[in-house]
Write a protein that holds these residues in place. Structure first.
Motif, mmCIF file in Angstrom:
data_model
loop_
_atom_site.group_PDB
_atom_site.id
_atom_site.type_symbol
_atom_site.label_atom_id
_atom_site.label_comp_id
_atom_site.label_asym_id
_atom_site.label_seq_id
_atom_site.Cartn_x
_atom_site.Cartn_y
_atom_site.Cartn_z
ATOM 1 N N GLU A 52 0.836 -1.197 0.000
ATOM 2 C CA GLU A 52 0.000 0.000 0.000
ATOM 3 C C GLU A 52 0.872 1.248 0.000
ATOM 4 O OE1 GLU A 52 -3.650 1.964 2.659
ATOM 5 O OE2 GLU A 52 -2.768 0.022 3.204
ATOM 6 N N ASP A 53 0.499 2.211 -0.806
ATOM 7 C CA ASP A 53 1.198 3.493 -0.941
ATOM 8 C C ASP A 53 2.585 3.364 -1.567
ATOM 9 O OD1 ASP A 53 -0.957 4.886 0.188
ATOM 10 O OD2 ASP A 53 -0.167 4.652 2.216
ATOM 11 N N THR A 61 1.214 8.419 -8.172
ATOM 12 C CA THR A 61 0.994 8.835 -6.799
ATOM 13 C C THR A 61 0.750 7.632 -5.886
ATOM 14 O OG1 THR A 61 -0.459 10.151 -5.363
ATOM 15 C CG2 THR A 61 -1.461 9.166 -7.275
ATOM 16 N N PRO A 62 1.216 7.673 -4.643
ATOM 17 C CA PRO A 62 1.027 6.544 -3.722
ATOM 18 C C PRO A 62 -0.434 6.116 -3.572
ATOM 19 C CG PRO A 62 2.592 8.103 -2.792
ATOM 20 C CD PRO A 62 2.031 8.744 -4.026
ATOM 21 N N SER A 63 -1.358 7.063 -3.663
ATOM 22 C CA SER A 63 -2.775 6.738 -3.495
ATOM 23 C C SER A 63 -3.346 5.918 -4.638
ATOM 24 C CB SER A 63 -3.600 8.021 -3.321
ATOM 25 O OG SER A 63 -3.258 8.685 -2.124
ATOM 26 N N THR A 65 -2.454 3.090 -5.331
ATOM 27 C CA THR A 65 -2.541 1.705 -4.844
ATOM 28 C C THR A 65 -3.858 1.415 -4.141
ATOM 29 O OG1 THR A 65 -1.458 2.247 -2.731
ATOM 30 C CG2 THR A 65 -0.033 1.578 -4.578
ATOM 31 N N ASP A 66 -4.652 2.452 -3.894
ATOM 32 C CA ASP A 66 -5.971 2.243 -3.281
ATOM 33 C C ASP A 66 -6.988 1.746 -4.301
ATOM 34 O OD1 ASP A 66 -4.960 3.185 -0.884
ATOM 35 O OD2 ASP A 66 -5.632 5.243 -1.240
ATOM 36 N N ALA A 194 -5.454 9.979 -6.364
ATOM 37 C CA ALA A 194 -5.004 8.755 -7.034
ATOM 38 C C ALA A 194 -4.458 9.023 -8.425
ATOM 39 C CB ALA A 194 -6.164 7.759 -7.115
ATOM 40 N N ALA A 198 3.829 11.120 -8.538
ATOM 41 C CA ALA A 198 4.285 11.488 -7.196
ATOM 42 C C ALA A 198 5.113 12.767 -7.303
ATOM 43 C CB ALA A 198 5.107 10.356 -6.596
#
Length: 259
Positions: A52-53, A61-63, A65-66, A194, A198
């Protein structure tokens, strides 16, 4: 001491000019090694664990992965490292049958997921991401989507199974159909966090919101832009056939002539 006549100097100049001209064509030679795939077709699907992230190869962006994401096999992804033309593309993936099941397993339900490509599946001498322009992977396909799963955005039972018959629940490799779709169909589209790259990575990331293939909204190949061979592998480097050999022979010939 090395002594060069005018004729030797002229010849040396011609040889160096030829080498420089040859090297200038390498990006074009390398670019031809990328797999040119249709917007819709058939592929294999595997899965891998993406924390995650985690910021993957594209630098999304890390989000991201949501929401459902996947890696694409290197030679279709379009770069051997960092970002490539596949970054940010969205595909609708539909399970067809379990490739590794014997007898073949055909689910009685249709399972599909729309993913965004955020990562590359490295080229190797074997495995499911080893397709090149010279041949497909073991499933007979030139594309492999490596689904980030388990994932909070994809049900735990996404992959059908028949544990009573086969003795296990995870077949590992599936034959699938894929369709290129606008990323407006991706689950993460409505979440601003999302989308995009990054910010901490600056120009070393490239993750378009909704790439269309046009140069102004699609990532270039990091490999091509930086002179890295397409088929560079994680265990070392390999090069397009005969390219390094020719360069070495030219260099050896030049040195032998001069000395």
């Amino acid at each position: 001491m090395l002594s060069c006549s005018n004729s030797n100097t002229a010849l040396l100049s011609q040889i160096l000019s030829f080498i420089l001209t040859f090297l200038s064509f390498l990006p074009r030679i390398w670019a031809s090694a990328w797999i040119d795939y249709s917007p819709d077709g058939y592929a294999t699907m595997t899965h891998y664990t993406l924390p995650e992230d985690f910021i993957a190869a594209c630098g999304c962006t890390p989000s991201s992965t949501d929401h459902p994401t996947a890696a694409m096999n290197q030679m279709a992804y379009g770069s051997s490292t960092s970002y490539g033309p596949a970054c940010g593309l969205c595909f609708n993936l539909t399970l067809l049958d379990a490739f590794t099941a014997n007898p073949r397993f055909y689910p009685n339900v249709t399972k599909s997921v729309v993913v965004k490509v955020t990562d590359l599946c490295p080229l190797s001498s074997s495995g499911w991401c080893n397709a090149t322009t010279h041949g497909p992977n073991a499933g007979g396909n030139y594309l492999n989507f490596d689904l980030a799963w388990p994932s909070s955005s994809i049900p735990d039972d996404f992959f059908p199974s028949d544990e009573a018959f086969y003795g296990f629940t995870d077949f590992g490799v599936w034959n699938i159909s894929y369709q290129s779709v606008p990323c407006t169909n991706w689950e993460g589209w409505s979440q601003a966090a999302a989308l995009g790259s990054a910010t901490s990575l600056g120009y070393s990331a490239c993750c378009p919101d909704n790439p269309t293939g046009n140069p102004n909204d699609t990532c270039p190949s990091y490999s091509d832009d930086n002179g890295i061979p397409p088929d560079t592998q994680t265990s070392g480097c390999t090069f397009p056939s005969s390219v390094p050999l020719l360069v070495v022979l030219l260099a050896v010939s030049l040195i032998s002539y001069l000395f």
